[in-house]
Design a protein around this motif. Structure first.
Motif, mmCIF file in Angstrom:
data_model
loop_
_atom_site.group_PDB
_atom_site.id
_atom_site.type_symbol
_atom_site.label_atom_id
_atom_site.label_comp_id
_atom_site.label_asym_id
_atom_site.label_seq_id
_atom_site.Cartn_x
_atom_site.Cartn_y
_atom_site.Cartn_z
ATOM 1 N N LEU A 146 0.828 -1.206 0.000
ATOM 2 C CA LEU A 146 0.000 0.000 0.000
ATOM 3 C C LEU A 146 0.864 1.259 0.000
ATOM 4 C CD1 LEU A 146 -2.932 -0.841 2.456
ATOM 5 C CD2 LEU A 146 -3.013 -0.663 -0.037
ATOM 6 N N SER A 147 2.020 1.186 0.653
ATOM 7 C CA SER A 147 2.906 2.356 0.669
ATOM 8 C C SER A 147 3.492 2.633 -0.705
ATOM 9 C CB SER A 147 4.039 2.142 1.682
ATOM 10 O OG SER A 147 5.036 1.282 1.178
ATOM 11 N N GLU A 148 3.523 1.619 -1.570
ATOM 12 C CA GLU A 148 4.045 1.806 -2.923
ATOM 13 C C GLU A 148 2.946 2.152 -3.915
ATOM 14 O OE1 GLU A 148 6.026 -1.916 -3.005
ATOM 15 O OE2 GLU A 148 7.940 -1.092 -2.331
ATOM 16 N N ARG A 152 4.150 6.650 1.372
ATOM 17 C CA ARG A 152 4.555 6.238 2.722
ATOM 18 C C ARG A 152 3.840 7.032 3.813
ATOM 19 N NH1 ARG A 152 7.661 2.508 -0.101
ATOM 20 N NH2 ARG A 152 9.659 3.332 -0.796
ATOM 21 N N GLN A 153 3.598 8.324 3.555
ATOM 22 C CA GLN A 153 3.223 9.266 4.610
ATOM 23 C C GLN A 153 2.018 8.806 5.421
ATOM 24 O OE1 GLN A 153 2.051 13.064 3.058
ATOM 25 N NE2 GLN A 153 2.051 14.083 5.053
ATOM 26 N N GLU A 265 5.478 13.162 2.493
ATOM 27 C CA GLU A 265 5.654 12.077 1.529
ATOM 28 C C GLU A 265 7.079 12.058 0.982
ATOM 29 O OE1 GLU A 265 5.388 8.889 0.009
ATOM 30 O OE2 GLU A 265 3.438 9.564 0.768
ATOM 31 N N SER A 266 7.637 10.824 0.870
ATOM 32 C CA SER A 266 9.009 10.689 0.388
ATOM 33 C C SER A 266 9.147 9.756 -0.808
ATOM 34 C CB SER A 266 9.898 10.151 1.525
ATOM 35 O OG SER A 266 9.489 8.849 1.902
ATOM 36 N N TYR A 267 8.082 9.069 -1.196
ATOM 37 C CA TYR A 267 8.177 8.075 -2.268
ATOM 38 C C TYR A 267 8.166 8.773 -3.620
ATOM 39 C CZ TYR A 267 7.387 3.614 -4.660
ATOM 40 O OH TYR A 267 7.493 2.504 -5.460
#
Length: 525
Positions: A146-148, A152-153, A265-267
């Motif tokens: 789900l983070s992808e 991530r946030q 968010e960092s992705y």
């Protein structure tokens, strides 16, 4: 002759990448675009652009999402200011500390739990503690993918709030089964930072800067289970086991209050689409370029992402063997946690509160190896990069593992036989510290290797977390029976032998042959 349109190139490379199960489609597309531009610099500019209006739109989006531009973009998390990077890491590390703290802080209060709910079966009593780790094994299968998909946030923030709610429910549970159920649900939320945190480190820090950041992040899953019993013993003795849950809930609330405004968010794929849309481009077209899943249905995307951790675990031998080695050591750690409450009260006459102090040896081992291990790992990595003409490889992370592979069996032998011989209490504590030091020396390079080597770093870390948590769940269930049958010396000698069998040959094999194996696999970078 007119070249294929960028749209067609994007679709083809996207489909190929989807079949391979990785996200290098945008890089392939962008590389093709740059090569095409280089080869046609002397051509008529009008021939460089498609005459089809829709393709012109796609070309504009591709230029906006060009990887070279993104690498230099200040909005790229790799280009954030040091203060923003380290504050984001601090939040993720705090989440990752609170989670395993909750996994073990209940341990000294298990006798009170048994009395409160009338539980007499030792396995069911142990289950109230270890079910948290079972949730650790289930949660990453959902949360890492789900983070992808969504970033991530809010997976991290939302999971921490979910954990907070059900951990508070544990404090007011009216039966043993309700407590076990709430512990499982709390563990699901708590598994998010364990599974996703390494991906955040990879998002923010480059390969050259990653060792120190990963060392700080890795402290949580190792130090949390150590501090938990120390604090839990005194809390249970003084104000009761109910306050164990209340205190953890308060700490989780503080983590959310600090984390939500700080951690953004960092992705990169999510951010690149977000900024393309903000700049006025079409979201669907941008997603088709950035993500190989752009042409799939939502159901297909969800299934592809949810199944990815297990696909990675069982189709990548390197991931499986490194995850297995880390999982075995994690199981050994929880066997130590099973042995401590028996050894120190029975052999040395310590009370429940004082017994928690024995875990300090493990904590000192973790802290020592974190400081030394991060420095050693980064130094060796940079020296090998320099010898390799400035090109880094994931295998350059492996040499520092050799130190840990030697220390782990030494610590296990030391702990087991000093307890068997009933010599001074400091000796088994030192043995536990040596084991912990060796464990961290192997844990950190494996984490760094997974982030460096796999395109879907969060899924790789999630797969490793699943296996690690399963071993942490099952090992304590048979620990006391093993100690009763073999004695502490024999039991920990067996564990040391297993550690040598896995920990010596396989890191050496990965170091010398890992690159060759990775080159044949579509799962790796």
């Amino acid at each position: 002759m007119l070249a294929d349109s960028p749209k067609r190139r994007s679709s083809v490379s996207s489909a190929d990448a989807t079949l391979a199960g990785r996200d290098d489609a945008p890089r392939t597309t962008e590389r093709l675009d740059r090569d095409s531009n280089k080869s046609s610099q002397t051509a008529d500019p009008k021939l460089e652009e498609s005459a089809i209006p829709e393709d012109k739109i796609t070309e504009a989006i591709e230029r906006a999402l060009d990887i070279d531009q993104w690498n230099e973009n200040p909005r790229n998390p790799r280009n954030w200011s040091p203060a923003r990077k380290w504050s984001s890491l601090a939040v993720v590390s705090l989440y990752t500390f609170v989670s395993p703290l909750a996994s073990s802080m209940l341990a000294p209060g298990l006798p009170e739990i048994a009395d409160k709910y009338g539980m007499t079966n030792s396995t069911l009593i142990a289950l109230t503690l270890t079910v948290f780790l079972l949730a650790y094994a289930v949660g990453p299968l959902l949360l890492s993918p789900l983070s992808e998909i969504y970033g991530r946030q809010w997976v991290l923030h939302g999971s921490n709030l979910f954990f907070l709610a059900f951990n508070l429910g544990c404090a007011f549970a009216t039966s043993g089964s309700m407590l076990t159920g709430f512990r499982f649900l709390a563990g699901l939320g708590a598994s998010a930072p364990i599974a996703i945190g390494g991906g955040v480190v990879g998002d923010i820090f480059s390969e050259r800067d990653r060792a120190a950041a990963m060392a700080i992040f890795s402290m949580g899953p190792l130090i949390g289970p150590v501090i938990g019993p120390i604090a839990g013993g005194f809390v249970s003795e003084t104000v009761g086991v109910k306050w164990v849950f209340i205190i953890i809930t308060c700490v989780a609330g503080i983590a959310s209050a600090l984390g939500i405004p700080i951690l953004k968010e960092s992705y990169a794929p999510i951010l690149r689409v977000k900024y393309a849309v903000r700049d006025g481009h079409d979201k669907e077209k941008a997603m088709n370029i950035v993500s190989p899943n752009g042409t799939l249905s939502k159901g297909q995307i969800l299934w592809t992402n949810l199944s990815r951790p297990m696909v990675l675990l069982f189709q990548s031998f390197i991931l499986f063997i490194l995850s297995l080695y880390m999982a075995i050591q994690y199981g050994f750690l929880y066997l130590l946690f099973t042995a401590y409450p028996t050894i120190f009260p029975s052999l040395y006459g310590w009370s429940a509160g004082i017994d928690g102090m024995a875990y300090i040896g493990i904590g000192v081992g973790f802290l020592t190896s974190t400081i030394i291990g991060a420095t050693l790992s980064n130094t060796l990595y940079l020296k090998m990069v320099e010898k390799n003409n400035g090109v880094g490889k994931p295998e350059f992370r492996i040499p520092s593992m050799f130190v840990g592979s030697a220390l782990v069996p030494i610590g296990l032998f030391w702990f087991g036989w000093s307890a068997e011989a009933k010599i001074h209490w400091i000796m088994p504590i030192i043995g536990g510290g040596i084991f912990a030091c060796g464990m961290m020396f192997t844990y950190l390079p494996i984490q760094l290797y997974l982030v460096d080597a796999f395109t879907y770093a969060a899924s790789a870390m999630g797969a490793a977390a699943v296996l690690r948590s399963l071993f942490g769940f099952f090992f304590p269930l048979f620990g006391q029976q093993m100690f009763d049958r073999l004695g502490y010396g024999g039991a920990f000698s067996l564990l040391a032998g297993i550690s040598l069998l896995i920990g010596v040959p396989f890191p050496i094999w990965v170091f010398y042959y890992g690159e060759r194996v990775r080159a044949k696999s579509p799962l790796n970078r």
